[in-house]
Design an enzyme around this catalytic site. Structure first.
Site, PDB file in Angstrom:
ATOM      1  N   HIS A 143      22.069  10.861  20.325  1.00 56.17           N
ATOM      2  CA  HIS A 143      23.238  11.511  19.740  1.00 56.17           C
ATOM      3  C   HIS A 143      22.855  12.320  18.501  1.00 56.17           C
ATOM      4  O   HIS A 143      23.367  13.424  18.266  1.00 56.17           O
ATOM      5  CB  HIS A 143      24.279  10.432  19.385  1.00 56.17           C
ATOM      6  CG  HIS A 143      25.483  10.950  18.688  1.00 56.17           C
ATOM      7  ND1 HIS A 143      25.702  10.759  17.339  1.00 56.17           N
ATOM      8  CD2 HIS A 143      26.551  11.660  19.133  1.00 56.17           C
ATOM      9  CE1 HIS A 143      26.826  11.303  16.990  1.00 56.17           C
ATOM     10  NE2 HIS A 143      27.373  11.859  18.053  1.00 56.17           N
ATOM     11  N   GLU A 146      21.184  15.451  19.654  1.00 52.09           N
ATOM     12  CA  GLU A 146      22.224  16.333  20.228  1.00 52.09           C
ATOM     13  C   GLU A 146      22.914  17.129  19.127  1.00 52.09           C
ATOM     14  O   GLU A 146      23.144  18.339  19.261  1.00 52.09           O
ATOM     15  CB  GLU A 146      23.221  15.501  21.016  1.00 52.09           C
ATOM     16  CG  GLU A 146      24.419  16.261  21.540  1.00 52.09           C
ATOM     17  CD  GLU A 146      25.735  15.646  21.095  1.00 52.09           C
ATOM     18  OE1 GLU A 146      26.529  16.346  20.424  1.00 52.09           O
ATOM     19  OE2 GLU A 146      25.969  14.469  21.418  1.00 52.09           O
TER      20      GLU A 146
END
Length: 418
Positions: A46, A49
């Site tokens: 995450h 990302e």
């Protein structure tokens, strides 16, 4: 028309030509998610990302935003348990802009040091937002206890501790793992030309990449139990869950129908029993999650702390009834029509169709036609639903998590039995 190709390096390209579509949606799907992370790096996927959007070798973060917005498009990403997706939606004649941006931020993100520290603070605020939202928090707490000790039980966001220790070197190292072309697919849906998309992929995504080592997946084991999490809140928040089916299970359509009957809408059993008949909750619903090798079915209710024992009793009674009694023909009809309607309405969105292309490829290795899915839903019988409930609604699979200012004595008489 759906077409697919595989590049020599293993990267897959899948397109759906929709002649009448004004928009086109494109997504780079990377088959790495939070379940692939080591525990000490929880949240790293995450984190990476987020950083993909902070600049590349030839574009600043502002350049990226301006370029997509100058054609009226949108660019975003999300991290799941088993994959990460960077995606864009544009008017179909601007699909080349979307593809160029997706390829650039995926392959050439530079991850500046100053952006690492800035984005760390953003993610820490994201974690605190979940902690301040009881409905979100109880789902995280339930998963962490149900799949205790397994990556599927960890939040995709990570924790304040794990996010706090990830440095630029670690993030760059993990980002390179995402470039294994065998674990990447490009999905595009809209008024697009497959050959042009394929030519782009060969040009911009066909570079040789170092293959990452395949690590065998560890199947999660469900943990039964009752877990009370004390927090000063106005309401008590409840998650009751049990075993579910994996994504490609032969009984997946009966599983979908069962979930819809139980708590998938305003006509569902739980909505009617808990809210409409007794006024014990504003929010009550069931949910399901399916992965490559596991699944679960759960129920969420937000209620008063005084009503917790009664609500849990009602939930267990309704699970038991679905095991013991046949559903009515009218209930079954409504649930199936609801599922079919949702499926057909999703075909109006190029974003949904792009996601469907990718998910079918990831979990089935082939495309599942909408008409075939409709036939499968129609074929589900009341007996199928009852047998599925009998297989899944068993005491040894049940787990209950309660969040709020609830005295332990209120839970003393609760028995997770059917």
């Amino acid at each position: 028309m759906i077409r697919s190709d595989r590049l020599p390096n293993g990267l897959r390209v899948i397109t759906e030509h929709i002649p009448h579509a004004i928009s086109a949606s494109a997504g780079l799907w990377i088959l790495r998610g939070s379940r692939d992370e080591p525990a000490e790096w929880s949240g790293v996927t995450h984190f990476v990302e987020h950083l993909l959007f902070k600049g590349t070798e030839k574009r600043t973060a502002l350049d990226i935003s301006r370029e997509i917005e100058s054609v009226g498009g949108a660019l975003n990403a999300f991290t799941g348990k088993e994959f990460t997706c960077v995606h864009a939606k544009v008017l179909h004649h601007h699909v080349s802009v979307a593809l160029e941006l997706l390829a650039d931020i995926f392959l050439h993100a530079v991850i500046p040091e100053e952006e690492v520290e800035r984005e760390r603070q953003v993610i820490l605020q994201e974690i605190r937002t979940v902690e301040d939202s009881p409905e979100d928090l109880i789902h995280e707490l339930f998963l962490s206890s149900y799949w205790r000790g397994h990556a599927l039980g960890r939040s995709t966001l990570g924790t304040a501790e794990t996010v706090g220790i990830l440095d630029r070197t670690s993030l760059l190292s993990y980002a390179r793992l995402l470039h294994d072309p065998r674990r990447v697919l490009l999905a595009v849906a809209g008024n697009v030309n497959h050959d042009e998309i394929l030519e782009f992929a060969q040009s911009k995504l066909g570079l040789p990449c170092t293959a990452s080592e395949d690590v065998p997946l560890e199947k999660p084991v469900p943990h039964r139990g009752l877990h009370l999490h004390l927090k000063e809140l106005e309401q008590a928040h409840i998650c009751l869950g049990t075993l579910g089916y994996n994504y490609s299970h032969p009984r997946r359509y009966a599983f979908h129908v069962l979930n819809t009957l139980l708590g998938g809408g305003m006509s569902s059993r739980l909505f009617q029993e808990v809210r409409e008949k007794r006024g014990l909750a504003y929010s009550v619903y069931s949910f399901q999650a399916s992965y490559v090798d596991a699944g679960l079915l759960g129920v969420y209710v937000g209620t008063s702390k005084e009503a917790v024992p009664e609500v849990v009793r009602l939930l267990l009674e309704n699970l038991d009834r679905l095991r013991r009694e046949d559903v009515t023909s009218e209930e079954l009809r409504i649930a199936k029509e609801q599922l079919k309607g949702n499926l057909l309405l999703s075909t109006e969105s190029t974003g949904s169709r792009m996601s469907k292309l990718a998910m079918n490829e990831i979990y089935f290795g082939r495309q599942v036609d909408v008409a075939d899915a409709i036939r499968e839903i129609d074929s589900v019988t009341g007996q199928d639903v009852r047998e599925t409930a009998g297989e899944l609604f068993r005491a040894e699979f049940l787990s209950l998590s309660v969040l709020g200012d609830v005295e332990g004595d209120r839970l003393a008489d609760i028995s997770l039995s059917l």
